[in-house]
Design a protein around this motif. Structure first.
Motif, PDB file in Angstrom:
ATOM      1  N   ARG A 149      35.371   3.883 -11.584  1.00 23.72           N
ATOM      2  CA  ARG A 149      36.241   3.009 -10.798  1.00 23.72           C
ATOM      3  C   ARG A 149      35.788   2.890  -9.340  1.00 23.72           C
ATOM      4  O   ARG A 149      35.999   1.871  -8.704  1.00 23.72           O
ATOM      5  CB  ARG A 149      37.666   3.547 -10.816  1.00 23.72           C
ATOM      6  N   GLY A 150      35.255   4.002  -8.823  1.00 21.80           N
ATOM      7  CA  GLY A 150      34.924   4.047  -7.406  1.00 21.80           C
ATOM      8  C   GLY A 150      36.066   4.545  -6.547  1.00 21.80           C
ATOM      9  O   GLY A 150      35.989   4.516  -5.323  1.00 21.80           O
TER      10      GLY A 150
ATOM     11  N   ALA B  18      49.366  -2.502  -6.863  1.00 21.50           N
ATOM     12  CA  ALA B  18      49.012  -2.235  -5.469  1.00 21.50           C
ATOM     13  C   ALA B  18      47.680  -1.508  -5.367  1.00 21.50           C
ATOM     14  O   ALA B  18      46.895  -1.739  -4.442  1.00 21.50           O
ATOM     15  CB  ALA B  18      50.114  -1.416  -4.796  1.00 21.50           C
ATOM     16  N   THR B  19      47.399  -0.645  -6.351  1.00 23.12           N
ATOM     17  CA  THR B  19      46.147   0.109  -6.349  1.00 23.12           C
ATOM     18  C   THR B  19      44.940  -0.832  -6.366  1.00 23.12           C
ATOM     19  O   THR B  19      43.947  -0.593  -5.672  1.00 23.12           O
ATOM     20  CB  THR B  19      46.092   1.055  -7.559  1.00 23.12           C
ATOM     21  N   GLU B  20      45.028  -1.892  -7.139  1.00 16.97           N
ATOM     22  CA  GLU B  20      43.921  -2.854  -7.220  1.00 16.97           C
ATOM     23  C   GLU B  20      43.655  -3.502  -5.861  1.00 16.97           C
ATOM     24  O   GLU B  20      42.505  -3.849  -5.559  1.00 16.97           O
ATOM     25  CB  GLU B  20      44.247  -3.922  -8.264  1.00 16.97           C
ATOM     26  N   ARG B  21      44.685  -3.650  -5.054  1.00 15.58           N
ATOM     27  CA  ARG B  21      44.513  -4.236  -3.719  1.00 15.58           C
ATOM     28  C   ARG B  21      44.073  -3.189  -2.702  1.00 15.58           C
ATOM     29  O   ARG B  21      43.267  -3.476  -1.807  1.00 15.58           O
ATOM     30  CB  ARG B  21      45.830  -4.877  -3.259  1.00 15.58           C
ATOM     31  N   PHE B  22      44.601  -1.965  -2.832  1.00 18.22           N
ATOM     32  CA  PHE B  22      44.330  -0.928  -1.838  1.00 18.22           C
ATOM     33  C   PHE B  22      42.927  -0.331  -1.968  1.00 18.22           C
ATOM     34  O   PHE B  22      42.319   0.055  -0.962  1.00 18.22           O
ATOM     35  CB  PHE B  22      45.355   0.202  -1.955  1.00 18.22           C
TER      36      PHE B  22
ATOM     37  N   ALA C   8      33.965  14.425  -7.477  1.00 13.82           N
ATOM     38  CA  ALA C   8      33.431  13.505  -8.487  1.00 13.82           C
ATOM     39  C   ALA C   8      31.915  13.459  -8.524  1.00 13.82           C
ATOM     40  O   ALA C   8      31.328  13.244  -9.591  1.00 13.82           O
ATOM     41  CB  ALA C   8      33.993  12.104  -8.260  1.00 13.82           C
ATOM     42  N   ASP C   9      31.253  13.658  -7.382  1.00 11.50           N
ATOM     43  CA  ASP C   9      29.790  13.548  -7.348  1.00 11.50           C
ATOM     44  C   ASP C   9      29.081  14.882  -7.552  1.00 11.50           C
ATOM     45  O   ASP C   9      27.849  14.930  -7.535  1.00 11.50           O
ATOM     46  CB  ASP C   9      29.346  12.928  -6.017  1.00 11.50           C
TER      47      ASP C   9
END
Length: 258
Positions: A194-195, A236-240, A154-155
């Motif tokens: 998103r990061g 779950a993705t939002e928490r992980f 990504a970078d």
């Protein structure tokens, strides 16, 4: 990279400076995909051609570089042994952070490196669930099929990403795999926004993976959690994702320590 690159040798003299310059040339070769010409090396390293000739002759004689029939230089096979040996202690250092990921997410935690044009998995701590994902340590995959691959690329500048994809091709592992450079470059923009990166049934149907790059690692490194799509959901993705970023920052500090 320009001659002012961070790999510019220090003011040391004698053999130490030669070592710095030789390792710098190897790094520039790796950045170019493992094969490069002398004129390109001169441009990226800022070193004079006679110095590059002398250093490359030494690296060739030691087996760390080989000269192709077209007179270009490629990274040599002796580097593979060094890389594999270096990965073992790296996996040991990362194990506490990977174990923490398993503890906090309940899913399998992995660490992967970018090795040339491929992603190689170097460490894993499995989930305690009876249904869990096993990605074998040592397995090599193409970056476009995985969450860790997206996180690792990504970078990079877009032209470098497109050059890598041109070298590897973009074969599909599943019907969800991204198979065009345009779509993949767009996916990398989403990763940066998103990061974190997501593999949504792209490497294996029924499996989702969330990955982040380890900042400031000595070599391009990413960590991930993977599990059944029914557990690693969007919710779950939002928490992980924040947990992954926190652990990646801790691992970065651990790798930078003495």
């Amino acid at each position: 990279m320009p001659p002012s690159d961070v790999r510019k040798p220090s003011a040391n003299s004698g053999g130490v400076q030669s070592l710095e310059r030789a390792f710098g040339l190897l790094e520039h070769m790796a950045d170019a995909g493992g094969e490069i010409g002398l004129s390109e090396l001169a441009t990226t390293s800022g070193l004079p051609l006679p110095t590059i000739h002398r250093l490359m002759r030494t690296l060739v004689s030691c087996g760390y570089v080989r000269q192709q029939a077209n007179r270009r230089y490629a990274l040599g096979p002796r580097l593979i042994r060094l890389g594999e040996s270096a990965a073992r202690p790296l996996a040991t250092w990362a194990r506490p952070q990977l174990a923490r990921l398993v503890e906090e997410t309940g899913e399998t935690a992995n660490m992967a490196l970018l090795d040339g044009d491929e992603v190689v998995y170097v460490a894993q701590v499995p989930s305690r669930h009876s249904m869990r994902m096993f990605t074998e340590v040592g397995r090599r995959v193409l970056p476009h099929t995985t969450g860790v691959g997206k996180a690792l690329l990504a970078d990079l500048p877009e032209d470098q990403v497109r050059a890598l994809l041109a070298r590897t091709g973009m074969p599909a592992s599943t019907e969800r795999t991204i198979t065009t450079p345009e779509a993949f470059v767009a996916a990398l923009r989403t990763v940066r926004e998103r990061g974190y990166a997501v593999d949504d049934n792209e490497q294996e149907i029924g499996v989702r993976c969330i990955a982040v790059r380890v900042p400031d690692s000595p070599t391009a490194t990413a960590i991930s959690i993977s599990g059944p799509a029914g557990r690693v959901t969007e919710h779950a993705t939002e928490r992980f994702a924040p947990i992954l970023r926190t652990v990646a920052a801790e691992l970065s500090s651990a790798l930078a320590g003495p």
